[in-house]
Design a protein around this motif. Structure first.
Motif, mmCIF file in Angstrom:
data_model
loop_
_atom_site.group_PDB
_atom_site.id
_atom_site.type_symbol
_atom_site.label_atom_id
_atom_site.label_comp_id
_atom_site.label_asym_id
_atom_site.label_seq_id
_atom_site.Cartn_x
_atom_site.Cartn_y
_atom_site.Cartn_z
ATOM 1 N N UNK A 12 0.574 -1.574 -0.152
ATOM 2 C CA UNK A 12 -0.193 -0.295 0.350
ATOM 3 C C UNK A 12 0.701 1.204 -0.280
ATOM 4 N N UNK A 13 1.962 1.082 0.875
ATOM 5 C CA UNK A 13 2.809 2.647 0.758
ATOM 6 C C UNK A 13 2.800 2.699 -0.874
ATOM 7 N N UNK A 32 2.439 5.973 -2.430
ATOM 8 C CA UNK A 32 4.143 7.175 -2.861
ATOM 9 C C UNK A 32 4.355 6.984 -4.222
ATOM 10 N N UNK A 33 4.459 4.989 -5.183
ATOM 11 C CA UNK A 33 4.238 5.713 -6.364
ATOM 12 C C UNK A 33 3.301 6.142 -7.170
ATOM 13 N N UNK A 69 3.460 -3.204 -6.231
ATOM 14 C CA UNK A 69 2.717 -3.124 -5.290
ATOM 15 C C UNK A 69 2.114 -4.144 -5.143
ATOM 16 N N UNK A 70 1.438 -5.415 -6.586
ATOM 17 C CA UNK A 70 0.734 -6.578 -6.267
ATOM 18 C C UNK A 70 1.908 -7.880 -6.339
ATOM 19 N N UNK A 116 2.664 -10.126 -2.966
ATOM 20 C CA UNK A 116 3.118 -11.238 -2.946
ATOM 21 C C UNK A 116 1.990 -11.702 -3.710
ATOM 22 N N UNK A 117 1.884 -10.879 -4.947
ATOM 23 C CA UNK A 117 0.305 -11.618 -5.553
ATOM 24 C C UNK A 117 1.523 -11.924 -7.185
ATOM 25 N N UNK A 118 1.389 -13.376 -7.728
ATOM 26 C CA UNK A 118 2.346 -13.271 -8.444
ATOM 27 C C UNK A 118 2.283 -12.201 -10.053
#
Length: 262
Positions: free
Chosen positions: A16-17, A21-22, A66-67, A71-73
């Motif tokens: 989320x950070x 920020x992105x 972020x994904x 830990x989301x592929x």
């Protein structure tokens, strides 16, 4: 189990950070790019388009990062995104072609707003150039909207790009009139009208011995803004000057021979 949830929670918070920020960085970078293009005097329509493209690319990279952090592929996400992009691209081929030509027209500028042009067999003054279509105002006040793909694939004639245009007047005089006197009268009119340019020099020539007249061709140059007024007013000036000089502009004539039957 609790440790795993805690570790996963940390990953989500970091993701989320990264996302927050992105997104902030993406907006800042896109706005800096817009300012740089504005200082370089890039067309406003193109500036808005490129700014949004830049922002979209950075946001996509941020979402993928972020994904991945959560830990989301990301491979499956990128594959789905690519497939969706391909499907959208195939369904919007015409629109994308208009968009591509819109960018090229704005970059290379074959015409600008205010130019009088002929595009795709349509004559008019350029009102605006959007990313998808070009707007003309016809001489009778109608709006003419031409898709940019059609503009790019057709011949474009710009009547204003060089700043000057040549006008042309054709007039016939009687066979009994003095050709030299008529041509001198036209040359005097060149000198009287200051809107007619000296360079290129105007001229008058004898072009044809017609059925009922000796035909003269009159050519001169004027600025694009004066062209129409000069051409129309010069026709009247020639008529009035020829009348004053006693030079006739004959009606078409035919000689008919009536032979008695043999």
């Amino acid at each position: 189990m609790a440790a795993e949830l805690k570790a996963y929670g940390v990953k989500v918070l970091v993701a989320l950070l990264v996302l927050i920020v992105g997104l902030w960085v993406a907006a800042r970078v896109a706005n800096l790019g817009r300012l740089a293009m504005q200082r370089a005097r890039v067309d406003d329509t193109l500036v808005r388009f490129l700014r949004n493209v830049m922002y979209g690319i950075i946001v996509t990279m941020v979402v993928v990062a972020a994904l991945t952090q959560a830990g989301i592929p990301s491979a499956s996400f990128l594959a789905a995104l690519g497939a969706a992009g391909l499907a959208i691209g195939l369904s919007l081929q015409g629109s994308l072609s208009n968009l591509a030509w819109g960018v090229l027209l704005i970059i290379f500028r074959p015409f600008r707003v205010g130019d009088f042009v002929e595009v795709a067999s349509q004559l008019g003054t350029v009102d605006r150039i959007d990313l998808m279509q070009t707007w003309l105002i016809a001489s009778d006040g109608r709006d003419v909207v031409i898709p940019n793909a059609k503009v790019g694939s057709n011949t474009v004639i710009n009547f204003n790009s060089r700043g000057t245009r040549r006008f042309e007047v054709k007039v016939g005089i009687g066979y009994h009139d003095d050709i030299g006197k008529a041509m001198d009268a036209v040359r005097d009119l060149f000198k009287v009208d200051k809107r007619i340019l000296e360079d290129p020099a105007p001229g008058v020539w004898t072009t044809e011995l017609g059925d009922s007249s000796v035909n003269l061709l009159i050519r001169g140059w004027a600025t694009s803004s004066d062209f129409w007024a000069v051409q129309t007013e010069f026709v009247r000036a020639v008529k009035e000057r020829f009348d004053a000089e006693g030079i006739t502009i004959p009606f078409p004539q035919r000689e008919i021979t009536n032979r008695p039957p043999a």
